[in-house]
Design an enzyme around this catalytic site. Structure first.
Site, PDB file in Angstrom:
ATOM      1  N   ASP A 293       1.052  -1.410   0.102  1.00 37.97           N
ATOM      2  CA  ASP A 293      -0.087   0.445  -0.165  1.00 37.97           C
ATOM      3  C   ASP A 293       0.561   1.019   0.027  1.00 37.97           C
ATOM      4  O   ASP A 293       2.028   1.313  -0.483  1.00 37.97           O
ATOM      5  CB  ASP A 293      -1.148  -0.053   0.956  1.00 37.97           C
TER       6      ASP A 293
HETATM    7  C1  BGC Z   1      -5.240   2.953   0.099  1.00 44.35           C
HETATM    8  C2  BGC Z   1      -5.254   2.331  -1.316  1.00 44.35           C
HETATM    9  C3  BGC Z   1      -4.842   2.972  -2.582  1.00 44.35           C
HETATM   10  C4  BGC Z   1      -3.901   3.671  -2.399  1.00 44.35           C
HETATM   11  C5  BGC Z   1      -3.354   4.093  -4.415  1.00 44.35           C
HETATM   12  C6  BGC Z   1      -3.399   4.292  -0.197  1.00 44.35           C
HETATM   13  O1  BGC Z   1      -3.838   5.208   0.688  1.00 44.35           O
HETATM   14  O2  BGC Z   1      -4.900   2.674   1.567  1.00 44.35           O
HETATM   15  O3  BGC Z   1      -6.084   1.186  -0.978  1.00 44.35           O
HETATM   16  O4  BGC Z   1      -5.701   1.693  -2.784  1.00 44.35           O
HETATM   17  O5  BGC Z   1      -3.993   4.157  -0.833  1.00 44.35           O
HETATM   18  O6  BGC Z   1      -4.411   5.017  -4.002  1.00 44.35           O
END
Ligand code: BGC
Length: 746
Positions: A293
């Site tokens: 993530d």
């Molecule tokens: C989130 C993810 C997301 C990623 C990219 C993160 O802050 O937890 O779910 O896919 O950002 O945008």
């Protein structure tokens, strides 16, 4: 020959080999054929360690008011072959521009993957995932992802950071909006439907997206419901309640996984080798790649399992995490870590191989611009069919929570309607969280939906009354005035679109601001009142529920919100949605979910004075609205529950009659209680459902079959097996109102 020339020759050979691949020979999503494997081997032999680290690097683009914007530094890195994938980059021209950099300006000409958070639609935005889950309609959920993939690939994308399949039992956590709710079994069915919808049979088709199951693992169980919070639970709970939806994604052929921000039992997921390698790959057989993530490797320094980012990168890659999202740690540190022998070349090669395999499966080596088709961008986005489907999706996601004296549907002879409330005409809020490429200007609000539903003789008034979340009561008078002159009042109340989603945890989940006061004021006028609720999580609306109003849960419906809700309010669609998350009476009951256990001192409502039992002194144990709950404009009667055991299976038959005066759909739910287990079992577990249309006056006979596999559960050795004995079978309209029968299966 100089080394440089040698590389060039090898690169050219590889590109020719890739181009010449007979892709028809691919074994499909589940594997790469031997010819491609050899080609990837050859490519790996020609790559420098920096280029390998580059393939394991994912960076994002921003957007300026004037259009898309990628940092020059990133552009430079792309040209040096130090970026493997990009996200937040979409629209054909922009994707083409950056892909061209990779294809024409890098040494090895390896195409980029383009990812994005296509969470509930791309341009045509559907209801938030929690809302869609309440449709209990797997075909519709799959179709909404199919359309999302169609639109996203028409705009250059080939990878979505979805589905989010985190089981969540705590509505304070704002990201419940993105998931399927509290139930593991239903969540697994929905997870698989969503992967199928995104990926289709083959995500090389060109109009399908590679999906990404997230957030691995148990991100939905943060302590206190606070986002990014610590997760700590028994291995049994993890296996039984939290892991199955991720496993369902693997079984459905998902192409990638995303790690979660949280730690579990002291180990941040992004450094958790047991999770990422032993369980995911060895036990479950996942063959795709794992991405972190957003900066979750860097965040390990804050977690405190390492002193510095370089060591965090070492932990992550050795755990089996293949790609770093936005943190740049692999790019910055893998070459050194390899030289210092802290990470082996075999480990790095393995990760690069998985990323290259994904590129093969997406058909990118065959044609790096296959997702850059201007005609598709013009013709396959927000088409009338897609919008019509979105409207349907809104209606099937609505849940009728309360309907005293059949306030709803709105009577046909209505002459004037007052729509009152901060969510009644707010286009921006309709998209909810994760608006993706959705354009709020194109959203249909509730007032607009109602206006286009009624004929010219019906007056529709609108007043905001108050804001969602402040103490300003200056709009109350104007609201009262229009309510006074209308025959019917619709209150549009709830949270604003950004009160749920990421980093949006709340400790108070009643209606925010002065909305309860507004509702109480309007109800005093004695008009028929229906509330349309907009929210991204279960709300503790005990105060609102005390009023004699109808309540329709509408979530955040997306582009077609107002039209789909109007369909339900006017009875064009008879609501059939059922909650997939329990609504508490107040926050003190949280966590509250339907499949809890009995305890040694269960509370018995027939002996309500008992003191030393498992109960609250100041509140009932029961929720405000239980899991599976949702009313219809008609009624259903359940009878003749018959069970019999045959060939080691339990066959269940039940009759469901439409006892009201409209045709309607019902989600017939089957729950099981395993009376005695070596490990105690929940009071009820959902094991099946059927969504059926039953015409007025009609009775349908429905059959269910339960196998031993369905009734098996995890044991302390983390093995799942069936224990013979007595089972109580419950069938009903929600998790509380059921008829039941006991049966023995040996
Ligand atoms: C989130 C993810 C997301 C990623 C990219 C993160 O802050 O937890 O779910 O896919 O950002 O945008």
């Amino acid at each position: 020959m100089t080394i440089g020339n040698k590389f060039k020759l090898a690169a050219i050979l590889n590109i020719i080999l890739f181009a010449a691949t007979v892709y028809g020979q691919n074994t499909g999503d589940k594997g790469i054929n031997p010819v491609d494997k050899t080609r990837i081997d050859n490519l790996l032999k020609t790559m420098t360690i920096e280029e390998k680290a580059g393939q394991l690097t994912l960076f994002m683009s921003g957007w300026d008011v004037t259009g898309p914007k990628l940092d020059n530094n990133y552009k430079g890195l792309i040209k040096e072959g130090k970026v493997g994938a990009l996200f937040n980059v979409y629209t054909v021209d922009y994707v083409r521009e950056l892909q061209k950099m990779a294809m024409e300006e890098t040494r090895l000409k390896i195409p980029l993957i383009f990812g994005y958070d296509v969470i509930h639609g791309h341009r045509t935005i559907f209801p938030i995932p929690l809302g869609q889950a309440c449709s209990w309609d797997m075909a519709a959920i799959e179709q909404s992802e199919r359309i999302a993939a169609q639109e996203a690939t028409a705009e250059g994308l080939n990878w979505t950071f979805a589905p989010m399949v985190d089981v969540a039992r705590d509505p304070r956590w704002g990201r419940v909006a993105e998931g399927a709710g509290e139930d593991t079994w239903l969540g697994s069915e929905i997870a698989a439907a969503r992967v199928r919808g995104f990926q289709g049979k083959d995500y090389k088709a060109g109009n399908t997206l590679m999906a990404c199951a997230k957030h691995f693992a148990a991100y939905g169980a943060p302590q206190g419901g606070r986002d990014y919070g610590t997760v700590d639970m028994s291995q049994l709970s993890l296996y039984e309640w939290y892991l199955p939806p991720y496993k369902a994604c693997v079984d459905a052929g998902v192409g990638s996984f995303m790690t979660s921000f949280n730690e579990i039992a002291g180990v941040p997921s992004t450094a958790n080798k047991w999770l990422m390698t032993d369980l995911l790959r060895k036990d479950w057989g996942f063959g795709g790649f794992v991405v972190t993530d957003y900066t979750s490797i860097n965040e390990m320094v804050n977690h405190g399992n390492t002193e510095n980012t370089k060591d965090a990168a070492r932990q992550a890659i050795n755990a089996g995490v293949d790609m770093d999202m936005q943190g740049s740690t692999y790019l910055d540190f893998l070459p050194e870590l390899m030289k210092e022998k802290k990470v082996s070349m075999a480990t790095i090669d393995n990760a690069v191989r998985l990323v290259l395999e994904a590129k093969v499966k997406l058909g990118l080596f065959e044609d790096p611009y296959r997702y850059c088709n201007k005609t598709r961008q013009e013709q396959e986005v927000m088409t009338p069919d897609q919008l019509a489907f979105a409207r349907k999706m809104v209606a099937v996601s609505c849940v009728l929570l309360k309907n005293p004296k059949q306030v709803l549907p709105i009577p046909e002879n209505v002459k004037s309607i007052a729509v009152i409330g901060p969510l009644g005409d707010s286009k921006k809020d309709m998209l909810g969280n994760w608006t993706a490429a959705g354009e709020w200007e194109k959203c249909v609000t509730l007032v607009e939906g109602i206006r286009s539903m009624v004929n010219d003789n019906v007056e529709v008034y609108y007043e905001k009354g108050c804001n969602t979340n402040d103490l300003d009561r200056s709009g109350f008078d104007a609201a009262q005035k229009i309510a006074d002159k209308a025959d019917f009042v619709i209150l549009a109340l709830g949270e604003n679109g950004w009160m749920s989603g990421e980093a949006a945890s709340r400790t108070r989940i009643d209606l925010p601001g002065v909305q309860n006061e507004l509702a109480e004021l309007i109800v005093k006028l004695g008009k028929p009142v229906a509330v349309a609720l907009f929210n991204g999580r279960p709300l503790a609306i005990t105060r609102l529920n005390n009023l004699p109003v109808a309540i329709l849960e509408t979530w955040f419906g997306g582009t077609q919100a107002g039209n789909g809700i109007a369909d339900v309010l006017f009875g064009v669609v008879n609501p059939a949605g059922k909650l997939t998350m329990t609504f508490p009476r107040n926050e003190g009951q949280i966590p509250i979910f339907y499949n809890g256990k009995n305890t040694g001192r269960p509370y018995n409502p027939a002996d309500s004075g008992a003191k030393y039992v498992s109960r609250y002194l100041d509140c009932s144990n029961d929720p405000l609205f239980p899991f599976g709950f949702g009313l219809s404009y008609t009624t259903f009667a359940y009878s003749n529950l018959v069970t019999n055991v045959n060939g080691g299976k339990i066959n269940v038959t039940v009759q469901v009659a439409n006892s009201g005066n409209r045709d309607g759909e019902e989600v017939v739910q089957l729950y099981v209680r395993d009376k005695v287990g070596t490990i105690t079992r929940p009071l009820k577990e959902l094991k099946g459902f059927q969504k059926v249309l039953i015409r007025k006056g009609e009775t349908k006979s429905l059959n269910f079959t339960l196998t031993k596999e369905d009734l098996a559960f995890y044991h302390p050795d983390l093995k799942k097996f069936f224990e013979p004995g007595e089972f109580i079978i419950y069938i009903g309209t929600n998790s509380q109102e059921t008829i039941s029968k006991s049966v023995v299966l040996n």
